[in-house]
Structures are given as structure tokens and as C-alpha cells.
Design an enzyme around this catalytic site. Structure first.
Site, PDB file in Angstrom:
ATOM      1  N   ASP A   1     -17.868   3.763  -7.975  1.00  0.00           N
ATOM      2  CA  ASP A   1     -16.776   4.094  -7.251  1.00  0.00           C
ATOM      3  C   ASP A   1     -16.764   5.453  -7.075  1.00  0.00           C
ATOM      4  OD1 ASP A   1     -14.607   4.808  -5.547  1.00  0.00           O
ATOM      5  OD2 ASP A   1     -13.321   3.028  -6.668  1.00  0.00           O
TER       6      ASP A   1
ATOM      7  N   HIS B   1     -16.158   1.581  -4.047  1.00  0.00           N
ATOM      8  CA  HIS B   1     -14.640   1.559  -3.775  1.00  0.00           C
ATOM      9  C   HIS B   1     -14.288   0.076  -2.983  1.00  0.00           C
ATOM     10  CE1 HIS B   1     -10.675   3.285  -3.812  1.00  0.00           C
ATOM     11  NE2 HIS B   1     -10.696   3.066  -2.535  1.00  0.00           N
TER      12      HIS B   1
ATOM     13  N   SER C   1      -6.638   0.829  -4.445  1.00  0.00           N
ATOM     14  CA  SER C   1      -6.761   2.270  -4.157  1.00  0.00           C
ATOM     15  C   SER C   1      -5.511   2.866  -4.261  1.00  0.00           C
ATOM     16  CB  SER C   1      -7.389   2.684  -2.863  1.00  0.00           C
ATOM     17  OG  SER C   1      -7.836   3.773  -2.523  1.00  0.00           O
TER      18      SER C   1
ATOM     19  N   TYR D   1       0.790  -1.287  -0.280  1.00  0.00           N
ATOM     20  CA  TYR D   1      -0.039  -0.109  -0.001  1.00  0.00           C
ATOM     21  C   TYR D   1       0.887   1.110  -0.127  1.00  0.00           C
ATOM     22  CZ  TYR D   1      -3.790   3.153   0.961  1.00  0.00           C
ATOM     23  OH  TYR D   1      -4.823   4.131   0.949  1.00  0.00           O
TER      24      TYR D   1
END
Length: 729
Positions: free
Chosen positions: A665, A700, A582, A502
Site C-alpha cells: 500500500d 490500498h 482509509s 467515511y
């Protein structure tokens, strides 16, 4: 009180065995079918000159919402058809579906919240589309369902236009202090928009109150239970519901039994349409604290109001600038306790007296480790530190004196620890990579933990090994990395491996249970999680090292993780896949452009792929704190240099790529993935498939029905398995 989280660094090693699959040692590196022809995507001529740079954007037309642009809708349909044809032909799909059914077959229970002697919590079986909200009177009372999303009538965001198909989910919820009513948010089709309703807890009757255009909101009940504070935006134009920039966030008070038009606006400080506002009411009901922010970096301005029921007194500015972190821990009369980064990069506790706000007194000094969270429960404050091998949870008295610790002694993540000043109990969840979450009740007076609910998984967690290692990044920094596998697989080496990362927004990637990861490991793959810079694993310095113009450091750390997995013999060339969602989708897109030779397959999910225009849609402007401002020349040049959409390298052989997004989203709008996938398909980057999977009536990720989540996981697992040589059985 905001929930706390912490994680532990001890190594848990299980016994060997388990699983039902094999790694084909002599088989070809891929069992995937040949890529099919891609649908035609018209290429436009849009070019913007920014700071002297001609920035081509040939697929800008894909930014339109498919609901209002037939050409975009047709493109989505054609892309999904081509992707579906390819995915349905992949080997092992049935085996992956069976494996996921096994690892998801357990009862999930959420963290209880106590109000007026009642306990409220979520519960749902693995196959249920959405969990139900239950209530019981007393800790050992009989439970009864209070809210069941499966029974809700059709509900939409802009209008009542959604189907009752499991796509309506229970989002945020909060009981009134007396436990008589509960406010809850309905999330439709995965959107960030919310509709707030109120239920009478005793009768389960839903009140007529309906509050719309709520987004990024807390629910702050007044102590008398007659109303609550919440946040909302102005209604956007109908055609811009899911893509318009979010501005004008404001705070309101709603009194039960009244229409939304009668709600009272609370003025936040500063009064700026770019700022957002969250409300928190102190346990004694005396104060409303408003935290105002303009980004995602956990820095706030603070405004305090004295309360008398729903009547709000004049504003008192506690903190006027947005330079530091402020988390309200609790209060003792006029003395408010905060966790702050003011004068303490690793965090400390201070008090501010509402009668003398200019004076800040230290309650607990900064320590050697990062103080991640703090919460008042009874006459104790529970502290969670990052990277703390000596004590899992620390407790102090309200005057700062040490009051012991709660030790768990296992690699995993504890979360929760919310409570109130008049209660001496709190609840926390504990989970690991191979163990679904168990819920515990903790008595702060006696220092004892009691099991409240524990899942009975249909697999043996002891059949797997979990390790934390570290590797040297190219600048010499040691980066932690988790390795999860069956022992026989890890001992053999060279296994198909799925690497996740991430590296943004100070988010801490902790050990936790996810069915997709568990299914991969159970079938003989290795799962790896790299704690790369840009996250918050080691505090502000770790975050700063991988954000803004240091963002390339995050990408370097992730590439170095892949190199480490190869060099250490965990995986081998042609057997390494990567995944991220994301900001992690941005990570995957960027490193694939920079090192396409290193990876066999990639799963960029709901990613931020156009770094030139990210701030122009919905909540994108909040991300400037982490990415930089495209309107500033130095930031633009940095962003443009790594933007996944703009840096696809024709002439290079790329790995197999399955992009995933959803048509509703409105966090990272699907245009990012649409444009990126179109650019991949148009480039000369080899013969492996470069496909996009577009979920309908989803957002999302939060609130997605279980069947949609499982279907995506089956597709992704079959895709990366076929391209890394993992044969599922």
C-alpha cells in the site's frame, strides 16, 4: 470526460423473508475464542519535541519497508501467524465463505466507452481474479476479449519481478478517438504506480511502448490518435519505491512507436514540485487543458494550450490561483464550458472564451441544490445534483435551456454519463445496496434508456428492506443514515449491526452493492451507512463542517450514529461493530479511542493512524487540505489530540479490533497500521483480541485479485460476527 455520479433519496422497501441464519437471542454476546499471546514488538525510545510537546514514537522502526528491513519483515510474519491462528479458530468461517460465494456469483459488466464505432468495456464473473477488457464493433456486434490480465507475463513496478498470480491488474484505460489503439495501465501488487502500454485493437498485438513511473495520471489522446498526454514522477530510489514522498509530478506527450526517453515534457503552470497535473483534450482536438492541483479538495489552476496533433502551442493561463473547483464540461469552438464553484458554493456552469479568458459568462446559475457533475453528450449537457428528490438526471441545451429529465425512482446510485460532442448516446450504471449494477444506454435525443447488460444475482433482492432515516447529531444537525436488513431482522430489533462511515475529502457515500455487506445482511445482520460530515453529501458546507480543525465533528457524528442505532432499538449493547477504510480507518481508530465502551468490534482498514507524520510518506502531503498541516502549530495540536496511534487509552476496556493493511500500500503506507497495532497490543486495554492482518502483494484496495478480497471478507465477517453474537449458518 470524467464520469458522473448521483444518488437518489426515495425509499425502496422489499418484501420480507430470505436468509439462512439466526440471531441467537439467548446466546452469549460473543462466540469468539480467547485472544492468543501477541508476538513481542521491541519498543524504541524515539521522542520528537514539536511545539513544546514531547511526542513519543516508540515504533518508528516499523516505518521501514519490509523488503529492505529484515526486522520489519520478521515482525510482519510473526503478526500474521498469530492473527491467522486466531482467525482460523473462529466459528462460522465456512458459512461465511459459502454466503460470499452466493452473493458474488453473477456477471459483472462495466460502463462502455465508444471510439471509432467500437465499444470497449470490462466484464468478469464473480470468481475471476481480474476482469477482462472486451470490444465489439457496433452496439449489437459480437464481443471479443482484447486484454486479459490473467494471461499477462510477470510484471513489476521497479523491475520485472512480480509473479503472474492475479496480482497484476488492468487499471486506467482509454481508447484513441478513432478506436484503432487503446492505452492501458498495468497495476502490479496493488501499488499506485502504473506501467502504460498500448494495444492494437484490430490485431490485439501489444506495442513495444512501455512507460514507467506513472502515477495519478489521466490519458489524453490527441484527436489524430498518434499519441497521448500522461503524467509521471521522477524515478524514486529503489529502496524508497513504496514510501518516498511523491514530488515532481509532470505532464508528458508520448507518440506511438517511440521510446519513453523521446517523450516531450509539457510545462504546467505553476511550475512547482508540490503540484500535480492532469491532462484533458477537448473532443474536437483543438485544446489541451491542464488542471494543476496540490491537494485533494478539488480546487485547480487551469492552463490552456492550443493543439495541432501532438504539437503544443504556448501556455495560456485561464485560472492562476487554486481557490475554486473547475471541471471542463466541453467546448463549442473557442468557448469552453466549465462547472465551477467560483461565486457559487453549490456550483454553476460558466463559459470562458479562449480569445478573451478574462471574461467569464454564466450559462447556468447556482441552484438550491449542489451541482455535483456535468457532462456534454451531443448537443445536451447532463447534470447531476446531490439531494435531488424531484429529478434523477437533468438535461439542458448548450445555451442553458431546460431539456427534460431522466427519472429512475429507486433508492440507488447512477454513475457514468460520459460522452462526446459528436455522439448522442451515453451509458450509465445503476446499483443499490441489494442490487448489483445494471448498465443502460441512454439516447439524449429521444430521452430513452435501453438496458445494455444486467446481472442475474443468485439471491432475491426483494427479500430485503432498505431505508433512509436520519438522526440528530449532538449539535442538532440531522444526519442521514441508511439501514439495510432482512425485514424479519429489522422488525425483531436488537440485531448484530455493522456501521460504516467515511466522512472525509468531500467523498459522497452512496447506495451501492458490495458483496461483504450483502453477505452480512443475508446472514441476519443489519448494515448501516452514516452520511457524516466531512463528506460531500450536501456540498462544500457539509465537507467543511468535518475537515481541518472541525475534524472532530466527523467523529462525533459517527459516535452519535452508534448511539442512535442503540436508542432506536436496531441494535443493542455488545452487538454493534464498526468499519471504515482509509480515511474511514482513521475514523474507526479515533472513535474507538474516544468511546471504547460503545462498540463490540472494530475493523479499521488501511487507515491513516499517525496524524503527526502522515504528510511525510508518498501522497500524504496531498491530504493537508483535509487534515491540516502538522508543521503549523494550531493544526498539529488538533491532529495530535485525535491521532489514533497517539491516543490509545490504557485502563479502558477496548472492543475486539482487527486492523487490516497490505505490504504494498503506497497510498496509506502500512506503517500507519503497523505502529497502531503495536501500540494497541502494548496497552492495558482489556482481554479482547487486537490483531493485525497484513496482506502480501496487495495495496490500498484497487486491483486486488478476487480471491484475496474474498479471503479478507471471510476473516472480517467471522471476526465481527463472533464478537457481536451473529451465528452464520
Amino acid at each position: 470526460m470524467a464520469a458522473m455520479r448521483l444518488f437518489f433519496w426515495l425509499i425502496l422497501i422489499g418484501i420480507g423473508g430470505g436468509g439462512t441464519a439466526a440471531i441467537a437471542a439467548d446466546a452469549p454476546a460473543t462466540t469468539a475464542p480467547a485472544a492468543a499471546a501477541y508476538p513481542a514488538t521491541p519498543r524504541g525510545t524515539v521522542v520528537e519535541t514539536l511545539f513544546g510537546v514531547a511526542v513519543a514514537d516508540p515504533y518508528r522502526w516499523l516505518e521501514d519497508d519490509r523488503r529492505s528491513n529484515a526486522a520489519v519483515a520478521n515482525w510482519v510474519t510473526a503478526q500474521n501467524a498469530a492473527t491467522r491462528t486466531y482467525l482460523d479458530a473462529l466459528p462460522g468461517r465456512a458459512a461465511w465463505a459459502r454466503q460470499l460465494a452466493v452473493v458474488q456469483d453473477y456477471d459483472r459488466v462495466g460502463l462502455p466507452r465508444k471510439a471509432g464505432g467500437r465499444y470497449f468495456y470490462l466484464r468478469g464473473r464473480g470468481g475471476a481474479a481480474q476482469p477482462k477488457l472486451y470490444v465489439r464493433t457496433g452496439l449489437d456486434g459480437a464481443e471479443r476479449p482484447l486484454l486479459d490480465p490473467a494471461t499477462w507475463p510477470p510484471v513489476g513496478v521497479a523491475a520485472d519481478d512480480a509473479a503472474a498470480d492475479g496480482s497484476a491488474a488492468l487499471a486506467e484505460w482509454a481508447p484513441a478517438p478513432d478506436g484503432r489503439h487503446l492505452a492501458y495501465a498495468i497495476q502490479a501488487d496493488g501499488s499506485d504506480w502504473r506501467i502504460l502500454r498500448i494495444v492494437d485493437v484490430r490485431t490485439a498485438a501489444v506495442l513495444a511502448d512501455t512507460l514507467r513511473w506513472v502515477k495519478f495520471s489521466t490519458i489524453g489522446w490527441t484527436r489524430d490518435g498518434r499519441g497521448f498526454f500522461y503524467s509521471r514522477y521522477p524515478a524514486p530510489p529503489p529502496e524508497e519505491v513504496y514510501r518516498a514522498e511523491n514530488r515532481g509530478h509532470s505532464l508528458w506527450y508520448h507518440r506511438l512507436g517511440t521510446d519513453q526517453a523521446a517523450d516531450v515534457r509539457v510545462t504546467g503552470l505553476p511550475e512547482d514540485p508540490a503540484w500535480s497535473h492532469h491532462a484533458q483534450v477537448t473532443d474536437d482536438g483543438r485544446f489541451l487543458l491542464v488542471r494543476s492541483f496540490a491537494g485533494t479538495d478539488d480546487r485547480h489552476a487551469l492552463t490552456l494550450y492550443r493543439l495541432r496533433g501532438g504539437d503544443v502551442g504556448p501556455p495560456l493561463r485561464l485560472v492562476g490561483n487554486r481557490d475554486h473547483r473547475w471541471q471542463l464540461v466541453g467546448n463549442r469552438g473557442d468557448r469552453l464550458i466549465f462547472l465551477t464553484s467560483l461565486g457559487a458554493a453549490r456550483g454553476r456552469l460558466v463559459t470562458i472564451d479562449a480569445r478573451d479568458p478574462a471574461t467569464i459568462r454564466e450559462l447556468l446559475p447556482e441552484g438550491e441544490r449542489v451541482l455535483d457533475s456535468a457532462a456534454r453528450v451531443g448537443d445536451r449537457i447532463i447534470l447531476a445534483y446531490l439531494d435531488d428528490p424531484d429529478a434523477d438526471v437533468r438535461l439542458i441545451a448548450l445555451d442553458g435551456r431546460a431539456k427534460g429529465a431522466l427519472r429512475l425512482g429507486e433508492l440507488g446510485t447512477a454513475s457514468g454519463f460520459a460522452g462526446r460532442a459528436h455522439d448522442a448516446e451515453t451509458f450509465f450504471a445503476f446499483a443499490s445496496f441489494t442490487r448489483p449494477a445494471s448498465i443502460y444506454r441512454y439516447d439524449v435525443d429521444t430521452g430513452t434508456a435501453r438496458l445494455f447488460a444486467a446481472p442475474a444475482p443468485t439471491f432475491d433482492p426483494a427479500a430485503y428492506v432498505v431505508q433512509q432515516r436520519s438522526y440528530a447529531a449532538r449539535d442538532g444537525t440531522r444526519i442521514p443514515i441508511y439501514i439495510v436488513a432482512r425485514r424479519d431482522v429489522l422488525d425483531r430489533g436488537g440485531a448484530p449491526t455493522l456501521l460504516y462511515g467515511y466522512g472525509g475529502f468531500a467523498q459522497v457515500q452512496t447506495p451501492g452493492f458490495m458483496p461483504m455487506r450483502m453477505a452480512w445482511v443475508a446472514q441476519g445482520g443489519v448494515f448501516a451507512l452514516a452520511s457524516i460530515r466531512g463528506g460531500g453529501e450536501f456540498g462544500a458546507a457539509w465537507h467543511d463542517a468535518g475537515r481541518l480543525r472541525n475534524k472532530q465533528t466527523s467523529f462525533n457524528d459517527f459516535i452519535d450514529a452508534g448511539e442512535f442505532l442503540m436508542a432506536d432499538g436496531i441494535t443493542a449493547p455488545g452487538r454493534l461493530a464498526i468499519a471504515g477504510r482509509s480515511n474511514g480507518g482513521l475514523l474507526v481508530g479515533a472513535v474507538v479511542n474516544q468511546r471504547p465502551d460503545l462498540f463490540a468490534a472494530a475493523l479499521p482498514g488501511v487507515g491513516v493512524m499517525d496524524m503527526v507524520l502522515f504528510d511525510r510518506f508518498t501522497a500524504g502531503r496531498y491530504w493537508i487540505d483535509d487534515y491540516g498541516d502538522p508543521a503549523v502549530e494550531g493544526d498539529f495540536r488538533n491532529l495530535y489530540a485525535y491521532s489514533p496511534y497517539h491516543n490509545i487509552r490504557s485502563g479502558q476496556d477496548y472492543p475486539a479490533i482487527l486492523v487490516s493493511t497490505a505490504d504494498t500500500d503506497d497510498r496509506v503506507v502500512p506503517a500507519h497500521s503497523f505502529k497502531y497495532a503495536a501500540a494497541l497490543q502494548a496497552a492495558a486495554i482489556g482481554g479482547k483480541p487486537h490483531l493485525i492482518r497484513i496482506e502480501s502483494r496487495a495495496g490500498h484496495g484497487a486491483g486486488r485479485p478476487a480471491d484475496k478480497a474474498t479471503a479478507e471478507w471471510v476473516d472480517q465477517l467471522a471476526f465481527v460476527a463472533a464478537h457481536t453474537g451473529l451465528i452464520a449458518k
